[in-house]
Design a protein around this motif. Structure first.
Motif, short mmCIF file in Angstrom:
data_model
loop_
_atom_site.label_atom_id
_atom_site.label_comp_id
_atom_site.label_asym_id
_atom_site.label_seq_id
_atom_site.Cartn_x
_atom_site.Cartn_y
_atom_site.Cartn_z
N LEU A 46 0.83 -1.21 0.00
CA LEU A 46 0.00 0.00 0.00
C LEU A 46 0.86 1.26 0.00
O LEU A 46 0.57 2.22 -0.71
N ARG A 47 1.94 1.25 0.79
CA ARG A 47 2.85 2.39 0.83
C ARG A 47 3.48 2.60 -0.55
O ARG A 47 3.60 3.73 -1.02
N LYS A 63 1.73 7.01 -6.75
CA LYS A 63 0.76 8.03 -7.14
C LYS A 63 1.27 9.44 -6.85
O LYS A 63 1.10 10.35 -7.65
N LEU A 64 1.90 9.61 -5.67
CA LEU A 64 2.37 10.92 -5.25
C LEU A 64 3.68 11.33 -5.90
O LEU A 64 3.92 12.50 -6.15
N PRO A 89 5.59 9.86 -8.98
CA PRO A 89 5.72 8.89 -10.07
C PRO A 89 7.16 8.54 -10.44
O PRO A 89 7.43 7.42 -10.85
N GLY A 90 8.09 9.45 -10.30
CA GLY A 90 9.48 9.18 -10.65
C GLY A 90 10.15 8.15 -9.74
O GLY A 90 11.16 7.58 -10.08
N LYS A 91 9.59 7.92 -8.56
CA LYS A 91 10.18 6.97 -7.62
C LYS A 91 9.33 5.72 -7.49
O LYS A 91 9.48 4.95 -6.55
N SER A 92 8.44 5.50 -8.43
CA SER A 92 7.47 4.41 -8.30
C SER A 92 8.08 3.02 -8.40
O SER A 92 7.47 2.05 -7.98
N ASN A 93 9.30 2.90 -8.92
CA ASN A 93 9.89 1.56 -9.05
C ASN A 93 10.94 1.27 -7.97
O ASN A 93 11.67 0.31 -8.05
N ASP A 94 11.02 2.11 -6.94
CA ASP A 94 11.99 1.92 -5.86
C ASP A 94 11.37 1.03 -4.78
O ASP A 94 10.67 1.50 -3.90
N TRP A 95 11.66 -0.26 -4.86
CA TRP A 95 11.08 -1.22 -3.92
C TRP A 95 11.93 -1.43 -2.67
O TRP A 95 11.47 -2.04 -1.71
#
Length: 166
Positions: free
Chosen positions: A16-17, A23-24, A26-32
Motif C-alpha cells: 500500500l505504501r 501516485k504521489l 511517479p518518478g520513484k514508483s519503481n523503488d522497492w
C-alpha cells in the motif's frame, strides 16, 4: 483448505505504501528497496517467536529474516525469481552489442544488488525454476548442491482449452 485462517497473517502495508508513493511521486514508483526493507523487518520480528524449522524468503525481502531464522536454527531457503544478476547484465550487454547500442545501466540499484548478494550468501538453499537459471548461479560461483530446481509446470488435466477452441 487445511490451513486454519487464524494462522494466516496479512501484512499489506509495504504494498500500500508503494502504491501511494507511486501516485504521489511517479518518478520513484519503481523503488522497492525501502518497502522490501520494511516488510523484511516485520517478518524478522515475527520469526523471533516461531517454532518453525524452515524459513523460505523471497529475493530482496529476506536478509533480516534470514538473520532471525539463523538465530533460531532454521534452514534458510531463498526463492530466486530471476537469473543471477551477473548473468542478466552479461546477456543485456551482449544484446546491446549485437544491436550496436550502448549497454543498459545495471538492472538493479546498488542497494538492491548488495541486498541480493547478502541474501544469496546467507541462504542454505536457493530455489530456481529452470536449468538456465540454475546455470546462471553456477557460473556466478554457487555450488550446484546449494541449488534446488523446481520447474514451473501446468496440470494439463486442469488447464485446457474448452471444447471447440478458445
Amino acid at each position: 483448505s487445511e490451513l486454519p485462517l487464524q494462522k494466516v497473517i496479512e501484512y499489506p502495508w509495504p504494498l500500500l505504501r508503494h502504491a501511494l508513493r507511486a501516485k504521489l511521486f511517479p518518478g520513484k514508483s519503481n523503488d522497492w528497496l525501502a518497502d522490501n526493507n520494511r516488510f523484511d523487518s516485520w517478518v524478522a520480528r515475527q520469526l523471533r517467536e516461531s517454532k518453525s524449522r524452515v524459513f523460505i524468503g523471497v529475493e530482496t525481502c529476506a536478509r533480516d529474516s534470514f538473520q532471525a531464522a539463523g538465530q533460531r536454527g532454521m534452514i534458510k531457503i531463498l526463492d530466486c525469481p530471476q537469473v543471477h544478476p551477473d548473468f542478466l547484465t552479461h546477456l543485456l550487454g551482449e544484446a546491446a552489442d549485437d544491436l550496436g547500442i550502448p549497454p543498459p545501466s545495471p538492472f538493479d540499484s546498488p542497494g538492491l544488488a548488495a541486498r541480493k548478494a547478502e541474501e544469496f550468501e546467507m541462504a542454505d538453499l536457493l530455489l530456481v525454476i529452470s536449468e538456465v537459471q540454475r546455470r546462471s548461479f553456477i557460473e556466478a560461483g554457487f555450488s550446484p548442491e546449494k541449488l534446488v530446481e523446481i520447474p514451473l509446470w501446468v496440470d494439463s488435466q486442469l488447464w485446457f482449452l474448452p471444447q471447440g477452441g478458445a
